[in-house]
Scaffold this active site. Structure first.
Site, PDB file in Angstrom:
ATOM      1  N   ARG A  78       0.692  -1.175  -0.012  1.00 37.08           N
ATOM      2  CA  ARG A  78       0.045   0.189  -0.170  1.00 37.08           C
ATOM      3  C   ARG A  78       1.266   1.256  -0.152  1.00 37.08           C
ATOM      4  O   ARG A  78       0.388   2.578  -0.535  1.00 37.08           O
ATOM      5  CB  ARG A  78      -0.944  -0.556   1.456  1.00 37.08           C
ATOM      6  CG  ARG A  78      -2.466   1.359   1.069  1.00 37.08           C
ATOM      7  CD  ARG A  78      -2.503   1.043   2.429  1.00 37.08           C
ATOM      8  NE  ARG A  78      -3.752   2.305   2.540  1.00 37.08           N
ATOM      9  CZ  ARG A  78      -4.034   2.834   3.271  1.00 37.08           C
ATOM     10  NH1 ARG A  78      -3.193   2.790   4.111  1.00 37.08           N
ATOM     11  NH2 ARG A  78      -5.310   3.543   3.069  1.00 37.08           N
ATOM     12  N   ILE A 125      -7.174   8.099  -0.833  1.00 30.43           N
ATOM     13  CA  ILE A 125      -6.395   6.196  -0.379  1.00 30.43           C
ATOM     14  C   ILE A 125      -7.115   5.584   0.590  1.00 30.43           C
ATOM     15  O   ILE A 125      -7.354   6.403   1.602  1.00 30.43           O
ATOM     16  CB  ILE A 125      -5.060   5.993  -0.031  1.00 30.43           C
ATOM     17  CG1 ILE A 125      -5.270   3.876  -1.001  1.00 30.43           C
ATOM     18  CG2 ILE A 125      -4.917   5.908   0.747  1.00 30.43           C
ATOM     19  CD1 ILE A 125      -4.147   3.577  -0.801  1.00 30.43           C
ATOM     20  N   SER A 126      -8.325   4.660  -0.346  1.00 37.50           N
ATOM     21  CA  SER A 126      -9.720   4.130   0.802  1.00 37.50           C
ATOM     22  C   SER A 126      -9.250   3.816   1.973  1.00 37.50           C
ATOM     23  O   SER A 126      -8.044   3.052   2.007  1.00 37.50           O
ATOM     24  CB  SER A 126     -10.502   3.155   0.092  1.00 37.50           C
ATOM     25  OG  SER A 126     -10.980   3.815  -0.889  1.00 37.50           O
ATOM     26  N   GLN A 127      -9.685   3.874   3.109  1.00 32.13           N
ATOM     27  CA  GLN A 127      -9.526   3.034   4.390  1.00 32.13           C
ATOM     28  C   GLN A 127      -8.964   1.464   4.424  1.00 32.13           C
ATOM     29  O   GLN A 127     -10.552   0.409   3.184  1.00 32.13           O
ATOM     30  CB  GLN A 127     -10.717   2.264   5.848  1.00 32.13           C
ATOM     31  CG  GLN A 127      -9.760   2.183   7.038  1.00 32.13           C
ATOM     32  CD  GLN A 127     -11.341   2.154   8.167  1.00 32.13           C
ATOM     33  OE1 GLN A 127     -12.158   2.692   7.691  1.00 32.13           O
ATOM     34  NE2 GLN A 127     -11.356   1.508   9.061  1.00 32.13           N
TER      35      GLN A 127
END
Length: 217
Positions: free
Chosen positions: A40, A66-68
């Protein structure tokens, strides 16, 4: 994979992140393996790389995040991804979610409406590791008719109502997962296309996503 540095420390932090997501209720082992495998930190701004394995969303510019990781895992688990599935994603953003799907062996067609984000992703060398990722600069409300139908559709921003044009791009037996509703009252929805124009809808947990917007910018 080539084009990035991945230290032993980062790898251990990534596995710890996958373990923490499992404790929150994600049980699909293939989803957890993808979270544990995909670096990530390469999707984060350089000055934020040290925060990459915290289970939080982070800004990536252009008003996007940026998504969890938990949210990524939750949506992906609902999709019931199988290797070879043809998946349309609406809202490329950082491309982290799209890459998770690619790691799981799907053929991913992802749409981004913001030209600056689209151009950044197209110049992101790490993504050349995934020949099963396909990118489009377009209006997510219209989907990708030229590539329809899709086995799966994933929406990563929240429309107030599900766009009919997207539902109609599902194949028979296909699944669509999306957060739906106004800010503050969004629920995760899964739609199954059972036959023709017959659809079954399931309602899951509350989430908070940025609103899905029409057009390109």
């Amino acid at each position: 994979m080539h084009g990035y540095v991945d230290t032993l420390r980062q790898s251990r932090l990534r596995q710890r992140l996958a373990d923490s997501i499992a404790k929150k209720g994600i049980s699909d082992t293939r989803v957890l393996q993808a979270i544990g495998q995909l670096p990530r930190h390469v999707f984060m701004p350089a000055d934020m790389e040290n925060m990459a394995y915290v289970d939080r969303a982070f800004p990536i510019g252009e008003g996007q995040t940026i998504s969890q990781p938990y949210t990524v895992a939750y949506q992906t688990q609902l999709l019931q991804v199988q290797p070879g599935d043809k998946i349309m994603e609406v809202g490329t953003g950082s491309a982290y979610q799209a890459a998770i799907l690619a790691v799981m062996g799907a053929e991913v067609y992802t749409i981004e409406r913001q030209k600056k984000l689209y151009d950044r992703i197209r110049n992101f060398n790490f993504l050349t590791n995934f020949p099963n990722l396909h990118f489009c600069y377009g209006d997510g409300f219209r989907g990708w008719p030229a590539e329809a139908p899709f086995d799966r559709i994933l929406i990563t921003a929240a429309p107030e109502e599900l766009p009919v044009q997207l539902i109609e791009q599902l194949c028979i037996g296909g699944l669509l997962v999306a957060p739906v509703g106004k800010q503050g009252s969004q629920r995760m929805i899964r739609v199954t296309r059972e036959a023709g124009r017959h659809f079954r809808e399931e309602v899951f947990d509350h989430f908070s996503f940025v609103p899905m917007l029409e057009g390109r910018v």
